[in-house]
Design a protein around this motif. Structure first.
Motif, PDB file in Angstrom:
ATOM      1  N   GLU A   2       5.919  -2.297   2.221  1.00 16.66           N
ATOM      2  CA  GLU A   2       4.959  -3.402   2.123  1.00 16.66           C
ATOM      3  C   GLU A   2       3.552  -2.926   2.483  1.00 16.66           C
ATOM      4  OE1 GLU A   2       6.807  -6.341   4.629  1.00 16.66           O
ATOM      5  OE2 GLU A   2       8.134  -6.952   3.010  1.00 16.66           O
ATOM      6  N   MET A   3       3.001  -2.111   1.655  1.00 13.81           N
ATOM      7  CA  MET A   3       1.768  -1.388   1.939  1.00 13.81           C
ATOM      8  C   MET A   3       0.581  -2.287   2.279  1.00 13.81           C
ATOM      9  SD  MET A   3       2.025   1.641  -0.832  1.00 13.81           S
ATOM     10  CE  MET A   3       0.537   2.407  -0.225  1.00 13.81           C
ATOM     11  N   SER A   4      -0.085  -1.907   3.368  1.00  8.44           N
ATOM     12  CA  SER A   4      -1.327  -2.546   3.789  1.00  8.44           C
ATOM     13  C   SER A   4      -2.454  -1.528   3.611  1.00  8.44           C
ATOM     14  CB  SER A   4      -1.233  -2.943   5.263  1.00  8.44           C
ATOM     15  OG  SER A   4      -1.126  -1.773   6.065  1.00  8.44           O
ATOM     16  N   GLN A   5      -3.683  -1.962   3.775  1.00  8.81           N
ATOM     17  CA  GLN A   5      -4.818  -1.029   3.667  1.00  8.81           C
ATOM     18  C   GLN A   5      -4.691   0.082   4.701  1.00  8.81           C
ATOM     19  OE1 GLN A   5      -6.035  -0.935   0.981  1.00  8.81           O
ATOM     20  NE2 GLN A   5      -7.986  -1.996   0.860  1.00  8.81           N
ATOM     21  N   GLU A   6      -4.245  -0.259   5.909  1.00  6.56           N
ATOM     22  CA  GLU A   6      -4.080   0.736   6.971  1.00  6.56           C
ATOM     23  C   GLU A   6      -3.024   1.775   6.584  1.00  6.56           C
ATOM     24  OE1 GLU A   6      -2.239   0.732  11.384  1.00  6.56           O
ATOM     25  OE2 GLU A   6      -3.882  -0.689  11.071  1.00  6.56           O
ATOM     26  N   SER A   7      -1.918   1.322   6.038  1.00  8.79           N
ATOM     27  CA  SER A   7      -0.856   2.252   5.667  1.00  8.79           C
ATOM     28  C   SER A   7      -1.263   3.120   4.478  1.00  8.79           C
ATOM     29  CB  SER A   7       0.453   1.519   5.389  1.00  8.79           C
ATOM     30  OG  SER A   7       0.313   0.618   4.325  1.00  8.79           O
ATOM     31  N   ILE A   8      -2.068   2.570   3.563  1.00  8.88           N
ATOM     32  CA  ILE A   8      -2.572   3.372   2.447  1.00  8.88           C
ATOM     33  C   ILE A   8      -3.428   4.511   2.985  1.00  8.88           C
ATOM     34  CG2 ILE A   8      -4.171   3.341   0.480  1.00  8.88           C
ATOM     35  CD1 ILE A   8      -3.103   0.488  -0.104  1.00  8.88           C
ATOM     36  N   LYS A   9      -4.236   4.224   4.009  1.00  9.38           N
ATOM     37  CA  LYS A   9      -5.077   5.269   4.611  1.00  9.38           C
ATOM     38  C   LYS A   9      -4.218   6.348   5.277  1.00  9.38           C
ATOM     39  CE  LYS A   9      -8.938   2.256   5.178  1.00  9.38           C
ATOM     40  NZ  LYS A   9     -10.310   2.469   5.232  1.00  9.38           N
ATOM     41  N   GLU A  10      -3.115   5.953   5.903  1.00 12.96           N
ATOM     42  CA  GLU A  10      -2.206   6.927   6.514  1.00 12.96           C
ATOM     43  C   GLU A  10      -1.657   7.867   5.453  1.00 12.96           C
ATOM     44  OE1 GLU A  10       0.931   5.058   8.776  1.00 12.96           O
ATOM     45  OE2 GLU A  10      -0.490   3.718   9.747  1.00 12.96           O
ATOM     46  N   VAL A  11      -1.239   7.304   4.331  1.00  8.20           N
ATOM     47  CA  VAL A  11      -0.705   8.122   3.240  1.00  8.20           C
ATOM     48  C   VAL A  11      -1.789   9.055   2.696  1.00  8.20           C
ATOM     49  CG1 VAL A  11       0.199   8.052   0.873  1.00  8.20           C
ATOM     50  CG2 VAL A  11       1.124   6.507   2.609  1.00  8.20           C
ATOM     51  N   GLU A  12      -2.995   8.538   2.517  1.00  6.66           N
ATOM     52  CA  GLU A  12      -4.093   9.365   2.009  1.00  6.66           C
ATOM     53  C   GLU A  12      -4.373  10.537   2.947  1.00  6.66           C
ATOM     54  OE1 GLU A  12      -7.353   6.663   1.389  1.00  6.66           O
ATOM     55  OE2 GLU A  12      -6.594   6.059  -0.584  1.00  6.66           O
ATOM     56  N   GLN A  13      -4.308  10.312   4.255  1.00 10.53           N
ATOM     57  CA  GLN A  13      -4.529  11.396   5.212  1.00 10.53           C
ATOM     58  C   GLN A  13      -3.497  12.510   5.046  1.00 10.53           C
ATOM     59  OE1 GLN A  13      -7.147  11.979   7.277  1.00 10.53           O
ATOM     60  NE2 GLN A  13      -7.984  10.258   6.151  1.00 10.53           N
ATOM     61  N   ILE A  14      -2.262  12.125   4.814  1.00  5.46           N
ATOM     62  CA  ILE A  14      -1.207  13.120   4.581  1.00  5.46           C
ATOM     63  C   ILE A  14      -1.517  13.920   3.319  1.00  5.46           C
ATOM     64  CG2 ILE A  14       1.226  13.428   3.956  1.00  5.46           C
ATOM     65  CD1 ILE A  14       1.774  11.004   5.845  1.00  5.46           C
ATOM     66  N   LEU A  15      -1.869  13.211   2.245  1.00 10.61           N
ATOM     67  CA  LEU A  15      -2.105  13.878   0.964  1.00 10.61           C
ATOM     68  C   LEU A  15      -3.350  14.760   0.997  1.00 10.61           C
ATOM     69  CD1 LEU A  15      -1.228  10.982  -1.495  1.00 10.61           C
ATOM     70  CD2 LEU A  15       0.260  12.808  -0.654  1.00 10.61           C
ATOM     71  N   LEU A  16      -4.253  14.495   1.919  1.00  7.36           N
ATOM     72  CA  LEU A  16      -5.458  15.330   2.060  1.00  7.36           C
ATOM     73  C   LEU A  16      -5.214  16.568   2.924  1.00  7.36           C
ATOM     74  CD1 LEU A  16      -8.238  12.629   2.437  1.00  7.36           C
ATOM     75  CD2 LEU A  16      -7.948  14.233   0.557  1.00  7.36           C
ATOM     76  N   SER A  17      -4.106  16.568   3.655  1.00  6.11           N
ATOM     77  CA  SER A  17      -3.858  17.685   4.583  1.00  6.11           C
ATOM     78  C   SER A  17      -3.335  18.914   3.882  1.00  6.11           C
ATOM     79  CB  SER A  17      -2.897  17.263   5.674  1.00  6.11           C
ATOM     80  OG  SER A  17      -1.628  16.941   5.147  1.00  6.11           O
TER      81      SER A  17
END
Length: 104
Positions: free
Chosen positions: A89-104
């Motif tokens: 149930e993705m929220s804006q906060e969780s989308i940012k968490e995923v983006e941080q992983i994909l940027l690492s």
């Protein structure tokens, strides 16, 4: 990062066999919600490191068991066949968490 659609068990398996790149799977049950579409449009910055897939679990209910999806929408990030992150149930906060992983 434009999503490719997963269309059956063969696609599911092939996606998880990806090596050396992140695999991002966005599971939904009909139309892709607007926030997810916006995220996809903004995610070109991940295309060097990530293969992105959309998965309509209403169309392929076997995928719920295959990926152990309990709620939709759900985003799952894999690397070398191993689950790294799951967000229900993705929220804006969780989308940012995923983006941080994909940027690492």
């Amino acid at each position: 990062m434009a999503h490719k659609e997963l269309n059956g068990k063969e696609d599911f398996t092939k996606a998880l066999e990806t090596k050396g790149r992140y695999v991002f799977i966005y599971a939904h049950d009909s139309e892709v919600p607007a926030p997810a579409q916006d995220s996809c449009r903004n995610a070109k910055k991940f295309s060097e490191t990530t293969d992105a897939y959309g998965l309509n679990v209403a169309k392929y209910p076997v995928a719920k068991d295959h990926f152990k999806i309990e709620k939709v929408p759900t985003a799952i990030v894999y690397k070398d066949g191993k689950e790294i992150k799951r967000v229900d149930e993705m929220s804006q906060e969780s989308i940012k968490e995923v983006e941080q992983i994909l940027l690492s």
